[in-house]
Write an enzyme that holds these catalytic residues in place. Structure first.
Site, short mmCIF file in Angstrom:
data_model
loop_
_atom_site.label_atom_id
_atom_site.label_comp_id
_atom_site.label_asym_id
_atom_site.label_seq_id
_atom_site.Cartn_x
_atom_site.Cartn_y
_atom_site.Cartn_z
N PRO A 296 52.38 37.10 33.02
CA PRO A 296 52.45 37.75 34.33
C PRO A 296 51.96 39.20 34.30
O PRO A 296 52.24 39.94 33.35
CB PRO A 296 53.95 37.71 34.66
CG PRO A 296 54.62 37.70 33.33
CD PRO A 296 53.71 36.95 32.39
N GLY A 297 51.21 39.56 35.29
CA GLY A 297 50.76 40.95 35.43
C GLY A 297 51.29 41.52 36.74
O GLY A 297 52.29 42.24 36.79
N ARG A 298 50.61 41.11 37.81
CA ARG A 298 50.95 41.63 39.15
C ARG A 298 52.44 41.52 39.48
O ARG A 298 53.05 42.47 39.97
CB ARG A 298 50.14 40.84 40.18
CG ARG A 298 50.24 41.37 41.59
CD ARG A 298 49.59 40.39 42.58
NE ARG A 298 48.23 40.06 42.21
CZ ARG A 298 47.14 40.77 42.53
NH1 ARG A 298 47.28 41.85 43.26
NH2 ARG A 298 45.94 40.40 42.14
N ARG A 334 41.91 48.36 45.72
CA ARG A 334 42.21 47.01 46.22
C ARG A 334 41.81 46.79 47.68
O ARG A 334 41.20 45.77 48.00
CB ARG A 334 43.68 46.65 46.00
CG ARG A 334 44.07 46.60 44.50
CD ARG A 334 45.46 46.00 44.28
NE ARG A 334 45.51 44.63 44.69
CZ ARG A 334 46.08 44.20 45.80
NH1 ARG A 334 46.71 45.03 46.60
NH2 ARG A 334 46.04 42.93 46.12
N CYS A 365 32.64 59.33 49.82
CA CYS A 365 31.49 59.15 50.70
C CYS A 365 31.00 57.71 50.67
O CYS A 365 29.93 57.39 50.13
CB CYS A 365 30.38 60.11 50.29
SG CYS A 365 30.96 61.80 50.39
C1 LIG Z 1 44.64 38.98 34.94
C2 LIG Z 1 45.17 37.97 34.03
C3 LIG Z 1 46.54 37.69 34.02
C4 LIG Z 1 47.52 38.34 34.96
O1 LIG Z 1 47.33 37.90 36.28
P1 LIG Z 1 48.34 38.38 37.42
O2 LIG Z 1 47.80 37.75 38.65
O3 LIG Z 1 48.28 39.85 37.47
O4 LIG Z 1 49.69 37.88 37.05
C5 LIG Z 1 46.99 36.76 33.11
N1 LIG Z 1 46.14 36.13 32.24
C6 LIG Z 1 44.81 36.38 32.23
C7 LIG Z 1 43.95 35.68 31.28
C8 LIG Z 1 44.28 37.31 33.13
O5 LIG Z 1 42.97 37.55 33.12
#
Ligand SMILES: *Cc1c(COP(=O)(O)O)cnc(C)c1O
Length: 436
Positions: A296-298, A334, A365
């Site tokens: 997980p990232g987001r 974004r 700009c």
């Molecule tokens: C970007 C990415 C993530 C994370 O994705 P989220 O939508 O931010 O949770 C996980 N795995 C891979 C391979 C990614 O490129």
């Protein structure tokens, strides 16, 4: 949650940007938007704008959701570093036992600098270079998520020359439509990520014969900001069918990496709760001896951070009013890049200003430089605005375009502030440049 926190968390369901989570970023009864115990307005006055502010408790809350939901199975949460790679955030995650999903050698170096354990690192990305592969092998990372036959050959030959075996999984592209923005959809046939199921089957059989690799897992990541479980389930079904076919060939995998991609609330989305998401995943994995890895990232960082900006000018156009602020697409791309909608509100709701509809735009700009369109705001010159959901793909995607020094970043812990990145100075802008 960490110990010694002195504030009671504000549980403000109407104001929460995190959906099912406790919210540590909210408007307090005094009318001030606050991150934990500190008013954003005061932080902006002290540290200047544009300013990123993250909540430590919120980050912990999100991480806990993943760990709690998978506590009954063998698992590893590998935070996707690219969403927000500040070393204090990585340090916090590492201190709580988290692993990391990286997409470059630079990210691996960051993880190590932050105190992360390379043995909990999975390495994704379509373009791993010779030196990146060597570095990752030397650091003994957990797994390479291989994205092409050519990459497999390269990893194999480098590992052989180093007399080691590279642990690998193959990133399978399950060809499911994640139903998200085309730029953040990664699981369809026509994009550059992973290999199709059929190719993966053959590639696994080939990999099993290679001297320099050890096949340990399987991996997929189908896109980002997914707000439905269906694509996750479809992808998992296809991956597990492949796992079974491989088992029939005598190729037993140790782990399944389900990627990241779980969506968050920016406006009125209703993404699945982490617990519901992982419940479905676990039910699909029941009876199998596969360790669960997720990336997980987001969903870890987006709603743990805000971007604070100051109104420089109000300007009346012929068809709309502009609120011109000091943050721009170089600070937060974004909205410009993905037409993303992110909530913008006044940092101080006590101020008595006329309400108007504005396009909130920055100094860059480019006509595409906006943070939000058609927003009702009570604002005047000098007031601060707060953009929510800014913790993911915000600072990490920032640049110096238009020779704008990048923003400072703070992490709030209760009533305490940590400066986790200094604001860049003007001379930083040409630090690596040379006159003739
Ligand atoms: C970007 C990415 C993530 C994370 O994705 P989220 O939508 O931010 O949770 C996980 N795995 C891979 C391979 C990614 O490129």
């Amino acid at each position: 949650m960490g110990s010694g926190r002195i504030f009671p968390p504000v549980i403000d369901k109407d104001n929460t940007q995190s959906g099912v989570y406790m919210s540590f970023i909210s408007t307090k009864s005094n009318g001030l938007v606050s991150v934990e115990d500190l008013a954003v307005k005061e932080l902006a006055q002290k540290y200047g704008t544009p300013l990123y502010i993250y909540s430590k408790a919120q980050l912990e809350e999100h991480l806990n959701a993943y760990n709690a939901a998978s506590s009954d199975v063998e698992h590893l949460v590998c935070y996707a570093v690219k969403a927000n790679s500040n070393i204090a955030i990585l340090q916090l995650m590492a201190s709580l036992g988290t692993g990391f999903d990286i997409v470059s050698g630079g990210e691996l170096a960051r993880v190590i600098e932050a105190g992360g354990d390379p043995k909990k690192v999975v390495y994704s990305g379509v373009a791993k270079t010779f030196s990146e592969i060597e570095y990752a092998l030397d650091q003994q990372i957990l797994c390479f998520n291989v994205e092409s036959p050519a990459e497999l050959e390269r990893i194999n030959s480098i590992a052989i020359s180093k007399k080691v075996k590279a642990p690998i999984s193959i990133r399978v592209n399950p060809d499911v439509d994640a139903g998200t923005h085309p730029y953040i959809s990664t699981g369809l046939k026509n994009n550059k990520f992973g290999v199709p199921v059929e190719t993966a089957f053959e590639l696994y059989k080939h990999a099993a014969t290679l001297e320099g690799v050890k096949v340990i897992g399987i991996d997929c990541h189908i896109g980002s900001q997914l707000t439905s479980l269906t694509p996750f389930v479809d992808a998992l079904d296809r991956i597990l069918a492949l796992v079974d076919r491989l088992a029939a060939e005598g190729i037993q995998l140790e782990h399944i990496d389900i990627g990241g991609g779980l969506g968050v609330v920016y406006k009125d989305e209703v993404p699945p709760a982490v617990s519901d998401y992982l419940k479905v995943v676990k039910s699909k994995l029941a009876g199998r001896k596969l360790k669960l890895i997720c990336e997980p990232g987001r969903s870890m960082v987006a709603n743990a951070g805000v971007l604070v900006t100051r109104c420089e000018y109000l300007k009346q156009g012929e068809v709309c009013n502009f609120c011109i602020v000091d943050a721009a697409m170089n600070d937060m791309i974004r909205p410009s890049l993905y037409s993303a909608w992110m909530r913008i509100e006044e940092a101080d709701h006590n101020l008595d200003r006329p309400e108007n509809v504005y396009n909130v735009v920055g100094p860059i700009c480019e006509t595409g430089d906006f943070l939000g369109k058609e927003r009702s705001l009570k604002v005047q010159e000098g007031d601060f605005l707060v953009m929510h959901g800014a913790g993911a793909y915000g600072f990490a995607m920032s640049s110096n375009y238009n020779s704008r020094p990048r923003a400072a970043e703070l992490m709030v812990e209760g009533g305490k502030v940590h400066v986790i990145r200094d604001r860049e100075s003007v001379s930083d802008l040409w630090r690596n440049e040379h006159k003739l």
